[in-house]
Design a protein around this motif. Sequence first.
Motif, PDB file in Angstrom:
ATOM      1  N   ILE A 246       0.832  -1.202   0.000  1.00 19.81           N
ATOM      2  CA  ILE A 246       0.000   0.000   0.000  1.00 19.81           C
ATOM      3  C   ILE A 246       0.865   1.251   0.000  1.00 19.81           C
ATOM      4  O   ILE A 246       0.590   2.226  -0.700  1.00 19.81           O
ATOM      5  CB  ILE A 246      -0.940   0.004   1.228  1.00 19.81           C
ATOM      6  CG1 ILE A 246      -1.960  -1.122   1.110  1.00 19.81           C
ATOM      7  CG2 ILE A 246      -1.634   1.348   1.376  1.00 19.81           C
ATOM      8  CD1 ILE A 246      -2.800  -1.332   2.352  1.00 19.81           C
ATOM      9  N   SER A 247       1.944   1.237   0.776  1.00 19.15           N
ATOM     10  CA  SER A 247       2.778   2.439   0.914  1.00 19.15           C
ATOM     11  C   SER A 247       3.665   2.674  -0.302  1.00 19.15           C
ATOM     12  O   SER A 247       3.994   3.821  -0.609  1.00 19.15           O
ATOM     13  CB  SER A 247       3.647   2.342   2.169  1.00 19.15           C
ATOM     14  OG  SER A 247       4.564   1.264   2.070  1.00 19.15           O
ATOM     15  N   LYS A 248       4.035   1.594  -1.015  1.00 12.80           N
ATOM     16  CA  LYS A 248       4.973   1.743  -2.126  1.00 12.80           C
ATOM     17  C   LYS A 248       4.300   1.735  -3.490  1.00 12.80           C
ATOM     18  O   LYS A 248       4.769   2.379  -4.424  1.00 12.80           O
ATOM     19  CB  LYS A 248       6.024   0.622  -2.074  1.00 12.80           C
ATOM     20  CG  LYS A 248       6.965   0.730  -0.884  1.00 12.80           C
ATOM     21  CD  LYS A 248       8.048  -0.330  -0.937  1.00 12.80           C
ATOM     22  CE  LYS A 248       9.026  -0.186   0.218  1.00 12.80           C
ATOM     23  NZ  LYS A 248      10.116  -1.182   0.159  1.00 12.80           N
ATOM     24  N   GLU A 249       3.201   0.994  -3.615  1.00  7.72           N
ATOM     25  CA  GLU A 249       2.545   0.851  -4.918  1.00  7.72           C
ATOM     26  C   GLU A 249       1.295   1.720  -4.935  1.00  7.72           C
ATOM     27  O   GLU A 249       0.235   1.320  -4.470  1.00  7.72           O
ATOM     28  CB  GLU A 249       2.164  -0.617  -5.174  1.00  7.72           C
ATOM     29  CG  GLU A 249       3.307  -1.596  -5.028  1.00  7.72           C
ATOM     30  CD  GLU A 249       4.257  -1.556  -6.202  1.00  7.72           C
ATOM     31  OE1 GLU A 249       3.850  -1.093  -7.285  1.00  7.72           O
ATOM     32  OE2 GLU A 249       5.402  -1.982  -6.028  1.00  7.72           O
ATOM     33  N   LYS A 250       1.427   2.941  -5.456  1.00  6.70           N
ATOM     34  CA  LYS A 250       0.277   3.851  -5.472  1.00  6.70           C
ATOM     35  C   LYS A 250      -0.822   3.354  -6.414  1.00  6.70           C
ATOM     36  O   LYS A 250      -2.004   3.527  -6.164  1.00  6.70           O
ATOM     37  CB  LYS A 250       0.730   5.251  -5.901  1.00  6.70           C
ATOM     38  CG  LYS A 250       1.882   5.805  -5.061  1.00  6.70           C
ATOM     39  CD  LYS A 250       1.568   5.828  -3.587  1.00  6.70           C
ATOM     40  CE  LYS A 250       2.723   6.399  -2.785  1.00  6.70           C
ATOM     41  NZ  LYS A 250       2.507   6.290  -1.333  1.00  6.70           N
ATOM     42  N   THR A 251      -0.418   2.744  -7.505  1.00  8.11           N
ATOM     43  CA  THR A 251      -1.363   2.169  -8.467  1.00  8.11           C
ATOM     44  C   THR A 251      -0.723   0.903  -9.030  1.00  8.11           C
ATOM     45  O   THR A 251       0.411   0.565  -8.691  1.00  8.11           O
ATOM     46  CB  THR A 251      -1.663   3.146  -9.621  1.00  8.11           C
ATOM     47  OG1 THR A 251      -0.428   3.479 -10.276  1.00  8.11           O
ATOM     48  CG2 THR A 251      -2.316   4.420  -9.109  1.00  8.11           C
ATOM     49  N   GLY A 252      -1.436   0.235  -9.901  1.00  6.66           N
ATOM     50  CA  GLY A 252      -0.824  -0.887 -10.609  1.00  6.66           C
ATOM     51  C   GLY A 252      -1.389  -2.230 -10.224  1.00  6.66           C
ATOM     52  O   GLY A 252      -2.183  -2.371  -9.288  1.00  6.66           O
ATOM     53  N   ALA A 253      -0.919  -3.247 -10.967  1.00  5.33           N
ATOM     54  CA  ALA A 253      -1.459  -4.601 -10.825  1.00  5.33           C
ATOM     55  C   ALA A 253      -1.155  -5.191  -9.451  1.00  5.33           C
ATOM     56  O   ALA A 253      -1.980  -5.912  -8.885  1.00  5.33           O
ATOM     57  CB  ALA A 253      -0.879  -5.491 -11.922  1.00  5.33           C
ATOM     58  N   LYS A 254       0.016  -4.877  -8.903  1.00  7.76           N
ATOM     59  CA  LYS A 254       0.406  -5.456  -7.618  1.00  7.76           C
ATOM     60  C   LYS A 254      -0.530  -4.981  -6.507  1.00  7.76           C
ATOM     61  O   LYS A 254      -0.949  -5.766  -5.653  1.00  7.76           O
ATOM     62  CB  LYS A 254       1.856  -5.079  -7.303  1.00  7.76           C
ATOM     63  CG  LYS A 254       2.483  -5.914  -6.205  1.00  7.76           C
ATOM     64  CD  LYS A 254       3.976  -5.638  -6.109  1.00  7.76           C
ATOM     65  CE  LYS A 254       4.622  -6.538  -5.053  1.00  7.76           C
ATOM     66  NZ  LYS A 254       6.078  -6.294  -4.952  1.00  7.76           N
ATOM     67  N   LEU A 255      -0.852  -3.697  -6.517  1.00 10.17           N
ATOM     68  CA  LEU A 255      -1.767  -3.156  -5.510  1.00 10.17           C
ATOM     69  C   LEU A 255      -3.170  -3.719  -5.703  1.00 10.17           C
ATOM     70  O   LEU A 255      -3.850  -4.071  -4.728  1.00 10.17           O
ATOM     71  CB  LEU A 255      -1.782  -1.632  -5.590  1.00 10.17           C
ATOM     72  CG  LEU A 255      -2.708  -0.914  -4.598  1.00 10.17           C
ATOM     73  CD1 LEU A 255      -2.309  -1.217  -3.164  1.00 10.17           C
ATOM     74  CD2 LEU A 255      -2.700   0.589  -4.845  1.00 10.17           C
ATOM     75  N   LEU A 256      -3.609  -3.829  -6.954  1.00  7.73           N
ATOM     76  CA  LEU A 256      -4.948  -4.366  -7.238  1.00  7.73           C
ATOM     77  C   LEU A 256      -5.060  -5.812  -6.772  1.00  7.73           C
ATOM     78  O   LEU A 256      -6.059  -6.209  -6.155  1.00  7.73           O
ATOM     79  CB  LEU A 256      -5.235  -4.260  -8.729  1.00  7.73           C
ATOM     80  CG  LEU A 256      -6.608  -4.760  -9.192  1.00  7.73           C
ATOM     81  CD1 LEU A 256      -7.722  -3.953  -8.531  1.00  7.73           C
ATOM     82  CD2 LEU A 256      -6.721  -4.681 -10.715  1.00  7.73           C
ATOM     83  N   GLU A 257      -4.024  -6.593  -7.038  1.00  5.83           N
ATOM     84  CA  GLU A 257      -4.035  -8.005  -6.622  1.00  5.83           C
ATOM     85  C   GLU A 257      -4.079  -8.121  -5.103  1.00  5.83           C
ATOM     86  O   GLU A 257      -4.817  -8.932  -4.548  1.00  5.83           O
ATOM     87  CB  GLU A 257      -2.784  -8.695  -7.169  1.00  5.83           C
ATOM     88  CG  GLU A 257      -2.694 -10.164  -6.822  1.00  5.83           C
ATOM     89  CD  GLU A 257      -1.403 -10.806  -7.322  1.00  5.83           C
ATOM     90  OE1 GLU A 257      -1.118 -11.946  -6.924  1.00  5.83           O
ATOM     91  OE2 GLU A 257      -0.680 -10.148  -8.099  1.00  5.83           O
ATOM     92  N   ALA A 258      -3.271  -7.286  -4.406  1.00  5.67           N
ATOM     93  CA  ALA A 258      -3.261  -7.317  -2.943  1.00  5.67           C
ATOM     94  C   ALA A 258      -4.609  -6.892  -2.379  1.00  5.67           C
ATOM     95  O   ALA A 258      -5.090  -7.453  -1.377  1.00  5.67           O
ATOM     96  CB  ALA A 258      -2.152  -6.410  -2.420  1.00  5.67           C
ATOM     97  N   SER A 259      -5.248  -5.904  -3.010  1.00 11.93           N
ATOM     98  CA  SER A 259      -6.559  -5.436  -2.548  1.00 11.93           C
ATOM     99  C   SER A 259      -7.604  -6.538  -2.682  1.00 11.93           C
ATOM    100  O   SER A 259      -8.417  -6.762  -1.772  1.00 11.93           O
ATOM    101  CB  SER A 259      -6.978  -4.200  -3.348  1.00 11.93           C
ATOM    102  OG  SER A 259      -6.041  -3.156  -3.204  1.00 11.93           O
ATOM    103  N   LYS A 260      -7.600  -7.229  -3.823  1.00 12.33           N
ATOM    104  CA  LYS A 260      -8.561  -8.318  -4.034  1.00 12.33           C
ATOM    105  C   LYS A 260      -8.360  -9.437  -3.008  1.00 12.33           C
ATOM    106  O   LYS A 260      -9.331  -9.977  -2.461  1.00 12.33           O
ATOM    107  CB  LYS A 260      -8.415  -8.871  -5.452  1.00 12.33           C
ATOM    108  CG  LYS A 260      -8.924  -7.933  -6.544  1.00 12.33           C
ATOM    109  CD  LYS A 260      -8.763  -8.579  -7.926  1.00 12.33           C
ATOM    110  CE  LYS A 260      -9.322  -7.682  -9.021  1.00 12.33           C
ATOM    111  NZ  LYS A 260      -9.132  -8.280 -10.373  1.00 12.33           N
ATOM    112  N   LYS A 261      -7.107  -9.745  -2.732  1.00 12.54           N
ATOM    113  CA  LYS A 261      -6.820 -10.808  -1.770  1.00 12.54           C
ATOM    114  C   LYS A 261      -7.302 -10.418  -0.383  1.00 12.54           C
ATOM    115  O   LYS A 261      -7.867 -11.232   0.351  1.00 12.54           O
ATOM    116  CB  LYS A 261      -5.315 -11.090  -1.753  1.00 12.54           C
ATOM    117  CG  LYS A 261      -4.925 -12.231  -0.840  1.00 12.54           C
ATOM    118  CD  LYS A 261      -3.423 -12.480  -0.868  1.00 12.54           C
ATOM    119  CE  LYS A 261      -3.049 -13.613   0.087  1.00 12.54           C
ATOM    120  NZ  LYS A 261      -1.580 -13.837   0.130  1.00 12.54           N
TER     121      LYS A 261
END
Length: 688
Positions: free
Chosen positions: A660-675
């Motif tokens: 959350i702190s490092k990835e403001k946008t992008g696939a990695k943040l989206l994947e973590a949010s879904k999980k």
Amino acid sequence: DTSFAPLALRSNYSLLCGTAPVERVLERAAELGYGALALTDINNLYGAIKFYKAAREAGVTPIIGCNLRDDRSGAVLLARDLAGYSNLCRIITARHLDEKFSLPDCLARFQEGLHVLTQDVALAANLSGRVDRKYLWLALVRPARSIRHEQSVLQEAENLGLKVVGTTDTYFLSAEESALPRVLTAVRRNTVVARLAADDLVPSHSFLVSPEAFRRLFRDCPQALENNRRIVEDCNLEIPMGRPVFPRFPLPEGQTALSYLRRLCLDGIARRYGADRREALARLEHELEVIERLGFTEYFIFVWDILSFAREKGIPTIGRGSGASSIVSYLLGITSIDPIKYNIPFERFLHLRRSDCPDLDIDLCWVRRDEVIESIYRRYGASRVAMVSTHATFRLRSALREVAKAFGVSNSAVSRILTRLPYDSECSIGEVFAGLPASIRDSLDEATLQSILRYAEQIRGFPHHLSIHCGGLVIGDRPLNCYVPLERADKGIVITQYDKDSIEDIGLVKMDLLGNHGLTIRDEAVGLLKKHRGVSLNTEEIPDCDPLAVGLLKSGGTLSCCQLESPAMRSLLQMLGASCVKDLMQALALIRPGPASLGMKEAFVRRKRGLEPATLPHPLLAGVLADTYGVMLYEDDAMLVASALTGIPLEEGDLLRRIISKEKTGAKLLEASKKFVQEAVSNGIPLQ
């Protein structure tokens, strides 16, 4: 077959120092179908680790090298293996630090693990009896400098019994970019493009050609292509990444690093906690187990040793950052915040799911900081210590300023433009410039203006200059030039050619020793108190709720107090009625851009003052957000909330916090949010 490369790729480091655009290089290489590339910047490895990592991720074999030049000759050196990489670092360091540097002598001394390619026939003759001929090559560079020169290279190769290898000079990626190196050269030389001499210009054919075009260049010399392939296949460098390298600490006889660290911490428990030690002892053993399993035991001893010198000399010091989450840090005197008292989880700082070295940043009295740094050089030796470099890059203003000057725009005209521009923007430079008044835009010739805007946008993010990190210092277990090339900065200080990210990638531990004016002011105040009142004050013994200090906090009388002196902060302290360290911690969190921009600051103040009820998003968060009236204040809260709502361990919660702190946008943040949502729902939390 595209498994071989031109072996002479230069990045923008060859023209300006800074951060090479390796992603663009690799994208272009993939488009052309290259399976291997060599990066050989002039007298440096600034971008080597970034290139190495990015190339491996892209499926391209990275070959780490350098175009070494002295006043008389030059050669391209390619690392065959780790020994060759270390020797390459040593040679580059000698090139920058040794006033009597001789390229032939240095190559003869540090030849292990290196391929040496040169088109200098005199250098080849000098080295032929001093360097293993299996790894000494005469370079056939095409397009050729001249037929006569190429013939002399081929003749000398026959005379010396050396083999030739085919290479090209590659300074940019495509023919469309042929003018860009000229602009960069003008910027570097502080002149205008029109005044550059022919010798200053990079040839227009110096772009990354396709493998097919490369073969055509050497169709009359197939042995040069075959030798190129042999070199590529022989370069099998594996750089250890992420494995921490700590300086060796002289332990007392009969002690291991773990037993010695435990002894130091037990001494700290007696000093910090007195008789009530059970909770502290339990947490200490847990932290020591994690620290030892991750291999960071010596790191804590090493930091303690540095601070012991500072305390012995009466130099004010304090630790900052997430190190306050560790009771080991607290017991060693690295930090001054009790993590048990303030319920700060250790997992915010370190856990078994993390492999990167923890940050123990140290603030020092800014007047006496150099004394601590000098003591480190004395203790570990100058060859094992260096300051870390910073690679400054072109941003919106600097890119526009330097390119405009390169096209002959006067300083006064550039200044008029820049005063109307933001320091940086997510928009393109052309879009930002379009918002300027017509009088500013019309002051430049349209063709010149379009060229300036085009090239300024192209070099945005490119290297600008090399400088010294504000506090970063690195210490090795052996001479640093085994790991990283060193050079001397303008101020005479020896620095690493790698920036902090590349330093950490190869496992070297960066210490941040920062000068802090607040500590200096505090020390001077204590000295004045003793001088004029005869009172000796230990600042650590000042009670948390000292009435005089509380009065100053509540009234906002905190001018000259580090982090508490801005008008916004003083106003916030008054609104909160701050009266203890905990209130200060909350205020420091609230004043940061994140909470302030999301309305959390106002909500917290209203709830603390009883103007609105403290509500919780979910009952499971009662133990997490009760002290903050249901408002998420700290980065720790992201970890704690995730764990409370999903039932995952705090270690996994911290991994989510980091994303959350490092990835403001992008696939990695989206994947973590879904999980996170899936796990919360599985734990009985409704979607709405």
